[in-house]
Scaffold this motif. Structure first.
Motif, short mmCIF file in Angstrom:
data_model
loop_
_atom_site.label_atom_id
_atom_site.label_comp_id
_atom_site.label_asym_id
_atom_site.label_seq_id
_atom_site.Cartn_x
_atom_site.Cartn_y
_atom_site.Cartn_z
N ARG A 73 -26.67 -45.24 -68.21
CA ARG A 73 -26.68 -44.80 -66.93
C ARG A 73 -25.12 -44.88 -66.45
O ARG A 73 -24.75 -44.09 -65.51
CB ARG A 73 -27.34 -46.08 -66.31
CG ARG A 73 -27.55 -46.01 -64.70
CD ARG A 73 -28.34 -46.85 -64.08
NE ARG A 73 -28.38 -46.94 -62.85
CZ ARG A 73 -28.67 -48.05 -61.82
NH1 ARG A 73 -28.66 -49.13 -62.27
NH2 ARG A 73 -28.74 -47.67 -60.66
N VAL A 74 -24.34 -46.00 -67.30
CA VAL A 74 -22.94 -46.04 -66.63
C VAL A 74 -22.20 -44.66 -67.19
O VAL A 74 -21.57 -44.25 -66.23
CB VAL A 74 -22.26 -47.29 -67.35
CG1 VAL A 74 -20.87 -47.25 -67.15
CG2 VAL A 74 -22.85 -48.52 -66.65
N ASP A 75 -22.54 -44.36 -68.29
CA ASP A 75 -22.00 -42.98 -68.48
C ASP A 75 -22.10 -41.76 -67.62
O ASP A 75 -21.54 -40.99 -67.42
CB ASP A 75 -22.33 -42.74 -69.95
CG ASP A 75 -21.44 -41.33 -70.66
OD1 ASP A 75 -20.30 -41.63 -70.56
OD2 ASP A 75 -22.44 -40.66 -70.77
N ALA A 76 -23.46 -41.81 -67.01
CA ALA A 76 -23.80 -40.91 -66.00
C ALA A 76 -22.97 -40.85 -64.90
O ALA A 76 -22.53 -39.77 -64.43
CB ALA A 76 -25.49 -40.81 -66.00
N TYR A 77 -22.93 -41.97 -64.32
CA TYR A 77 -21.91 -42.36 -63.25
C TYR A 77 -20.52 -41.82 -63.52
O TYR A 77 -20.03 -41.19 -62.69
CB TYR A 77 -22.16 -43.87 -62.99
CG TYR A 77 -23.42 -44.22 -62.21
CD1 TYR A 77 -23.79 -43.45 -60.74
CD2 TYR A 77 -24.02 -45.23 -62.39
CE1 TYR A 77 -24.74 -43.86 -60.14
CE2 TYR A 77 -25.35 -45.62 -61.67
CZ TYR A 77 -25.48 -44.93 -60.51
OH TYR A 77 -26.70 -45.35 -59.79
N VAL A 78 -20.17 -42.22 -64.62
CA VAL A 78 -18.74 -41.98 -64.89
C VAL A 78 -18.45 -40.43 -65.21
O VAL A 78 -17.65 -39.78 -64.81
CB VAL A 78 -18.37 -42.71 -66.17
CG1 VAL A 78 -16.90 -42.26 -66.64
CG2 VAL A 78 -18.26 -44.23 -66.18
N HIS A 79 -19.55 -39.67 -65.66
CA HIS A 79 -19.47 -38.22 -65.77
C HIS A 79 -19.57 -37.75 -64.60
O HIS A 79 -18.84 -36.64 -64.35
CB HIS A 79 -20.71 -37.58 -66.88
CG HIS A 79 -20.86 -36.43 -67.14
ND1 HIS A 79 -20.04 -35.69 -67.98
CD2 HIS A 79 -21.64 -35.62 -66.54
CE1 HIS A 79 -20.19 -34.53 -67.94
NE2 HIS A 79 -21.18 -34.31 -67.19
N GLN A 80 -20.44 -38.07 -63.43
CA GLN A 80 -20.26 -37.65 -62.25
C GLN A 80 -19.12 -37.65 -61.54
O GLN A 80 -18.58 -36.73 -60.83
CB GLN A 80 -21.46 -38.30 -61.43
CG GLN A 80 -21.86 -37.57 -60.27
CD GLN A 80 -23.03 -38.44 -59.49
OE1 GLN A 80 -23.41 -39.33 -59.81
NE2 GLN A 80 -23.08 -37.88 -58.16
N LEU A 81 -18.45 -38.77 -61.73
CA LEU A 81 -17.14 -39.03 -60.95
C LEU A 81 -16.11 -38.32 -61.69
O LEU A 81 -14.99 -37.74 -60.97
CB LEU A 81 -16.45 -40.46 -61.25
CG LEU A 81 -15.35 -40.92 -60.53
CD1 LEU A 81 -15.52 -40.51 -58.96
CD2 LEU A 81 -15.17 -42.32 -60.57
#
Length: 149
Positions: A73-81
């Motif tokens: 989940r954290v990675d998905a947010y970072v990927h989006q940013l």
């Protein structure tokens, strides 16, 4: 101050951000899309980027405050940013996100917390420069509108 002086200030700011690597060529592409039919295009894109980034940074902070970290989940947010940073040419933010994603892949909570600190710093530095840029653009547009009357 005459519009030429304001435009010079804006050019100096954008050029220094480009030289420092804060912005890359993608931002220059965005600027080329702005014209007299859509004079607020860059400001609108920047505003959307900042709103989205603030939301993502808040979510990342909450996610990393959990006892058990959901690294995908954290990675998905970072990927989006990282993606939105790439879209506006925010090179330093994008590069910090790349490092952050490595810590996510390694399930390294301390690394992720440090990386979030770096991403936040890069983002806030960029945001403050964007704010100056937008103020200059608003002053230029106001002055040009006054001249057209």
């Amino acid at each position: 101050m005459a519009t030429g002086g304001l435009k010079d200030q804006l050019d100096v700011l954008v050029n220094s951000m480009h030289r420092e690597g804060v912005l890359d060529e993608q931002f220059m592409q965005l600027q080329m899309l702005q014209d007299s039919s859509n004079p607020g295009f860059v400001a609108e894109v920047i505003a959307l980027f900042c709103e989205d980034s603030e939301r993502i940074l808040a979510e990342l902070g909450k996610s990393l405050d959990q006892v058990v970290i959901d690294f995908p989940r954290v990675d998905a947010y970072v990927h989006q940013l990282k993606g939105s940073s790439s879209s506006v040419g925010a090179q330093h933010v994008k590069l910090a996100c790349i490092q952050f994603r490595q810590f996510c892949e390694e399930n390294d909570k301390e690394g992720c917390v440090r990386a979030l600190h770096v991403v936040r710093n890069e983002y806030y530095n960029l945001r403050s420069k964007f704010e100056i840029m937008l103020q200059l653009e608003q002053r230029i547009q106001a002055y040009e509108a006054k001249l057209q009357k």
